[in-house]
Structure formats: structure tokens, C-alpha cells
Design a protein around this motif. Structure first.
Motif, short mmCIF file in Angstrom:
data_model
loop_
_atom_site.label_atom_id
_atom_site.label_comp_id
_atom_site.label_asym_id
_atom_site.label_seq_id
_atom_site.Cartn_x
_atom_site.Cartn_y
_atom_site.Cartn_z
N THR A 120 0.84 -1.20 0.00
CA THR A 120 0.00 0.00 0.00
C THR A 120 0.87 1.25 0.00
O THR A 120 1.78 1.39 0.83
N ALA A 121 0.59 2.15 -0.93
CA ALA A 121 1.36 3.39 -1.04
C ALA A 121 1.31 4.17 0.26
O ALA A 121 0.23 4.35 0.85
N ASP A 122 2.48 4.61 0.72
CA ASP A 122 2.64 5.44 1.92
C ASP A 122 2.31 4.71 3.22
O ASP A 122 2.27 5.32 4.29
N GLY A 123 2.09 3.39 3.16
CA GLY A 123 1.89 2.61 4.38
C GLY A 123 3.23 2.33 5.05
O GLY A 123 4.30 2.62 4.49
N PRO A 124 3.23 1.76 6.24
CA PRO A 124 4.48 1.48 6.96
C PRO A 124 5.46 0.64 6.15
O PRO A 124 6.68 0.92 6.16
N ALA A 125 4.98 -0.39 5.46
CA ALA A 125 5.88 -1.24 4.68
C ALA A 125 6.50 -0.46 3.52
O ALA A 125 7.70 -0.58 3.23
N ASP A 126 5.68 0.33 2.84
CA ASP A 126 6.17 1.15 1.73
C ASP A 126 7.24 2.13 2.23
O ASP A 126 8.30 2.28 1.62
N GLN A 127 6.97 2.78 3.34
CA GLN A 127 7.92 3.73 3.90
C GLN A 127 9.19 3.03 4.38
O GLN A 127 10.27 3.64 4.41
N VAL A 130 9.89 -1.95 1.77
CA VAL A 130 9.43 -3.25 1.31
C VAL A 130 8.85 -3.11 -0.10
O VAL A 130 8.15 -2.14 -0.40
N GLN A 131 9.15 -4.10 -0.96
CA GLN A 131 8.72 -4.02 -2.35
C GLN A 131 7.93 -5.27 -2.75
O GLN A 131 8.06 -6.34 -2.14
N VAL A 132 7.10 -5.11 -3.79
CA VAL A 132 6.40 -6.24 -4.38
C VAL A 132 7.43 -7.26 -4.86
O VAL A 132 8.48 -6.90 -5.38
N ASP A 133 7.13 -8.54 -4.65
CA ASP A 133 7.97 -9.70 -4.99
C ASP A 133 9.03 -10.01 -3.94
O ASP A 133 9.71 -11.03 -4.03
N ASP A 134 9.19 -9.16 -2.91
CA ASP A 134 10.01 -9.57 -1.77
C ASP A 134 9.33 -10.78 -1.13
O ASP A 134 8.13 -11.01 -1.30
N VAL A 135 10.10 -11.55 -0.37
CA VAL A 135 9.57 -12.74 0.30
C VAL A 135 9.71 -12.57 1.81
O VAL A 135 10.82 -12.36 2.31
N LEU A 136 8.58 -12.64 2.52
CA LEU A 136 8.59 -12.55 3.98
C LEU A 136 8.94 -13.93 4.54
O LEU A 136 8.25 -14.92 4.26
N THR A 137 10.03 -14.01 5.33
CA THR A 137 10.49 -15.30 5.85
C THR A 137 10.34 -15.44 7.36
O THR A 137 10.14 -16.54 7.86
N HIS A 138 10.49 -14.35 8.13
CA HIS A 138 10.42 -14.42 9.59
C HIS A 138 9.68 -13.21 10.17
O HIS A 138 9.78 -12.10 9.63
N LEU A 168 12.95 -10.37 5.49
CA LEU A 168 12.50 -10.62 4.13
C LEU A 168 13.71 -10.94 3.26
O LEU A 168 14.85 -10.75 3.68
N SER A 169 13.45 -11.39 2.05
CA SER A 169 14.53 -11.57 1.09
C SER A 169 14.14 -10.93 -0.23
O SER A 169 12.96 -10.89 -0.59
N ARG A 170 15.15 -10.41 -0.91
CA ARG A 170 14.95 -9.79 -2.22
C ARG A 170 16.03 -10.33 -3.16
O ARG A 170 17.21 -10.18 -2.88
N ASP A 171 15.57 -11.01 -4.21
CA ASP A 171 16.51 -11.66 -5.13
C ASP A 171 17.46 -12.59 -4.39
O ASP A 171 18.65 -12.69 -4.71
N GLY A 172 16.90 -13.27 -3.38
CA GLY A 172 17.69 -14.25 -2.64
C GLY A 172 18.53 -13.69 -1.52
O GLY A 172 19.13 -14.46 -0.76
N GLU A 173 18.58 -12.38 -1.37
CA GLU A 173 19.39 -11.75 -0.33
C GLU A 173 18.48 -11.32 0.83
O GLU A 173 17.58 -10.52 0.66
N PRO A 174 18.73 -11.87 2.05
CA PRO A 174 17.89 -11.52 3.19
C PRO A 174 18.16 -10.12 3.71
O PRO A 174 19.28 -9.60 3.59
N TYR A 175 17.14 -9.50 4.27
CA TYR A 175 17.32 -8.22 4.96
C TYR A 175 16.28 -8.09 6.06
O TYR A 175 15.23 -8.72 6.02
N ASP A 176 16.61 -7.34 7.09
CA ASP A 176 15.72 -7.12 8.23
C ASP A 176 15.15 -5.71 8.18
O ASP A 176 15.82 -4.78 7.72
N VAL A 177 13.93 -5.57 8.66
CA VAL A 177 13.31 -4.26 8.74
C VAL A 177 12.39 -4.23 9.95
O VAL A 177 11.71 -5.22 10.25
#
Length: 391
Positions: A120-127, A130-138, A168-177
Motif C-alpha cells: 500500500t502506497a505510503d503505508g508502513p511497509a512502503d515507507q 518493502v517491495q512487491v515480490d520480496d519474500v517474507l520469511t520471519h 525478508l529476502s529480495r533476489d535471494g538476499e535476506p534483509y531485516d526491517v
């Protein structure tokens, strides 16, 4: 896809088709409810369970199951039971606003996590990036695969202003937020203008604020010199009659807009004034256009105000009201029937488009998740082509 709850889960929200809430309490109805075969049977079963059942069971879960089964046994696909746990999310959907982070997730075979399908535009994840096609893992260090989809949603939900830590992971690379949960306002009507000055207005549902946002989009389109309007109500689950009628009144000239007959046989007719929008219009529909979305298209079609493009709609002819129950749950049950301005029932029939255009399975999935580009959308291109000569 079930008609009332989307298959994908919105973090902070599960989407539901809305119904008007009648504030009739259990106490008001209690004295009027006689003993019936089903009350006698459930009481009898309860006595046997209490006396002989060897294991423990959750009485609330039993009550939820009995209530859901009772509504399902009516045979009406449009009536349904809402548990107390889900009722807040149901009301949030009707208001097109909720507390969460503003993403939609989907399970995929072979994926170690849940795919982010919408942000969602301007929501917490957007801010938070976080992007479409990312994968939520934990969530808070716990694997979402082990938690499951429903529990993942529960862990991400919370009180406004509190924080949740995600991996989350993006293109196989994990990241925390770390995201702060907030009030996410969903855009009901989104608007874009083509190079040919055709306004495309996508209406997600007919719940709260639909009419205001849709009318604002039409007015902005006119300011920008729109020569025609395409309304997209594909995958629109419907919503509130009040929002539907208000928008139709704005668009159409004087006359009948909507007819309904309730359980008591009382007919209600909603009418429009003479003011209207004087632009060529088209409406995009598909088999997942339900209820108010169908009657929106039907009214414009019967007034010769718009051409309908796409595929046959579902054909929902009953309308529901939501009755809260004493334990915080609710039932949404059919209490009447809808009719078009000309008095036509759409039950089991739906709207027949003036221009029939199919999508393949891949295109339909992309459309559902708002990932089908306009230039690759055969139905959208067919609607725009209706106005090519005039532009």
C-alpha cells in the motif's frame, strides 16, 4: 477464491465483501425465538459431549463450528458466519482502513516464505522500503513457514504505534526491517489518464468512501480534459448500497437507479436527479465482479450511458445485512433481493458484456494482484479502443 475472504492475506486485514449492519441485539430477539429442531439438537449434542466425550474440547470453537454450519446449511452462498476473532477485520474492511503494515502476502509452492503481492502506497511497509515480490520469511525471528499464513498475519497485526521486526529476502538476499504499525487507508478509486485523454478509474470496492473518491477522480479527469471514462470494476466484490446509489446519482440523469425488495416484501426505489456526467463511458467487468459492481454496470448499460467490456459477471441477486451476536461474533444473512433500474434480477445470470473479451490464466492472476500492465491487458485495450475514433 472464496467470495467473502480473499485467498491472499492482508497483513492487518482480511478482505471481506461488506453488508449493511443492523443493530438488532440478541436480547431484543431472544423472547421472539421459539424452540426449534436445531436448538433442540444442539442442546442434545451438548449434553452428550458433556457427559461422555473423553477428551477436552473448546466450547467457543464448538459454538463457532455450529454457527458456521447452521448458516451454510441454509444453502445460500451469500450468507455467512463471522467469528468474534474476525469481526474487527470485517468492520475494518467495510471502512477501507485498518491497523497494520500495508502489504498483501501469498503462499507459493516451494517458496520458503510468503510472497509480497501488494504494498500500500505510503503505508508502513512502503515507507520502510518493502517491495512487491520480496519474500517474507520471519516475524520477530520466527519462521513464517512454521507459523503458517493465518498465524503470520496475527503476529504482524497489533496496536497502532507498536513495532514489528520482519526478515525478508529480495533476489535471494535476506534483509531485516522494523516497522511501526499504523493506520493504513486503502485507496478505493485510483485514477490514471492515457495519452489519448481517456480517464481510467479503477474502483476496488463499494465500501466506505467509494463514492467520494470515485467522484473526485471523475472531476479531476474532467479538469484535465478527459474525452471519455473507463471504469474498471473487475474483481470488485461489491459493498454498500448507499455508496453505489450516490455514485450512480452523480453519473446518471433523472430516473430510477436501483430497486430492492426486502424480507417483508417492501420495495424500495432509489432515484437520480437530472444532473449527470456528460462523457462517453465504458465499464470493465469479469466473473469476479459481484453485487454492487454488477448493478453499477447494469445501471450504466440500461441507461445507454456506457458499454460493458469483459466477461459475464457472477450474478449475485441477494443482499445481506450483518447482525452482531452477543459473544462478539456476527452473521451476515440475505434479507432481500436486488433489481436493476428496469426491474431485472441478475441472480445466477449476471451482466452480459456488450464486448466480450477473455483473459488467459496468467493475465487473470496478474490482474488480481494489480500487476497486469495496461498495454498487456486485452480487456482494457478493448475498452480504450471504443473511444479511439473520438480521440
Amino acid at each position: 477464491m472464496k467470495k467473502f475472504w480473499k485467498a491472499a492475506m492482508v497483513l492487518g486485514l482480511m478482505a471481506a465483501s461488506a453488508a449493511v449492519t443492523f443493530c438488532i441485539t440478541y436480547r431484543e430477539l431472544g423472547s421472539a425465538i421459539p424452540s426449534t429442531p436445531w436448538t433442540a439438537k444442539t442442546e442434545e449434542i451438548s449434553r452428550y459431549l458433556d457427559a461422555y466425550f473423553i477428551d477436552e474440547y473448546d466450547p467457543e470453537r464448538l459454538a463457532d463450528g455450529a454457527a458456521a454450519g447452521m448458516i451454510a446449511a441454509t444453502g445460500d452462498e451469500w450468507s455467512y458466519y463471522i467469528s468474534a476473532d474476525d469481526y474487527d477485520a470485517y468492520l475494518e474492511q467495510m471502512n477501507n482502513a485498518y491497523v497494520g503494515i500495508g502489504v498483501t502476502i501469498q503462499a507459493e509452492d516451494g517458496l520458503d516464505g510468503f510472497r509480497i503481492m501488494e504494498v500500500t502506497a505510503d503505508g508502513p511497509a512502503d515507507q520502510g522500503g518493502v517491495q512487491v515480490d520480496d519474500v517474507l520469511t520471519h516475524v520477530e525471528g520466527e519462521s513464517v513457514t512454521e507459523l503458517g499464513q493465518e498465524e503470520t498475519v496475527n503476529r504482524v497485526r497489533g496496536e497502532e504505534g507498536t513495532e514489528v521486526q520482519l526478515t525478508l529476502s529480495r533476489d535471494g538476499e535476506p534483509y531485516d526491517v522494523t516497522l511501526k504499525r499504523g493506520n493504513v487507508q486503502q485507496a478505493v478509486a485510483t485514477y490514471t489518464m492515457t495519452e489519448d485523454k481517456i480517464a481510467v478509474i479503477t474502483i476496488a470496492n463499494f465500501d466506505a468512501d467509494c463514492a467520494r473518491q470515485s467522484m473526485a477522480a471523475v472531476e479531476q479527469a474532467q479538469v484535465e480534459g478527459a474525452k471519455a471514462i473507463v471504469f474498471d470494476v473487475r474483481n470488485n466484490p461489491g459493498g454498500m448500497k448507499t455508496e453505489l446509489v450516490r455514485l450512480l446519482d452523480y453519473l446518471l440523469p433523472e430516473g430510477v437507479l436501483f430497486r430492492s425488495v426486502d424480507y417483508a416484501g417492501e420495495e424500495e426505489i432509489d432515484e437520480s436527479d437530472a444532473a449527470c456526467v456528460d462523457l462517453p463511458m465504458a465499464v470493465l467487468v469479469n466473473h469476479e465482479s459481484y453485487s454492487a459492481a454488477e448493478f453499477f454496470a447494469a445501471a450504466l448499460q440500461e441507461y445507454d450511458a456506457a458499454e460493458i467490456v469483459g466477461t459475464q459477471t457472477y450474478g449475485k441477486g441477494n443482499f445481506q445485512s450483518t447482525f452482531p451476536l452477543s459473544d462478539g461474533s456476527a452473521i451476515a444473512i440475505s434479507i432481500g433481493k436486488y433489481y436493476t433500474p428496469k426491474g431485472v434480477s441478475l441472480t445466477g445470470v449476471g451482466i452480459t458484456p456488450d464486448v466480450v473479451v477473455e483473459l488467459n490464466d496468467e493475465e487473470a492472476v496478474k490482474l488480481y494482484y494489480n500487476q497486469l500492465p495496461m498495454e498487456e491487458d486485452p480487456q482494457m485495450q478493448a475498452a480504450l479502443a471504443l473511444f479511439q475514433e473520438s480521440t
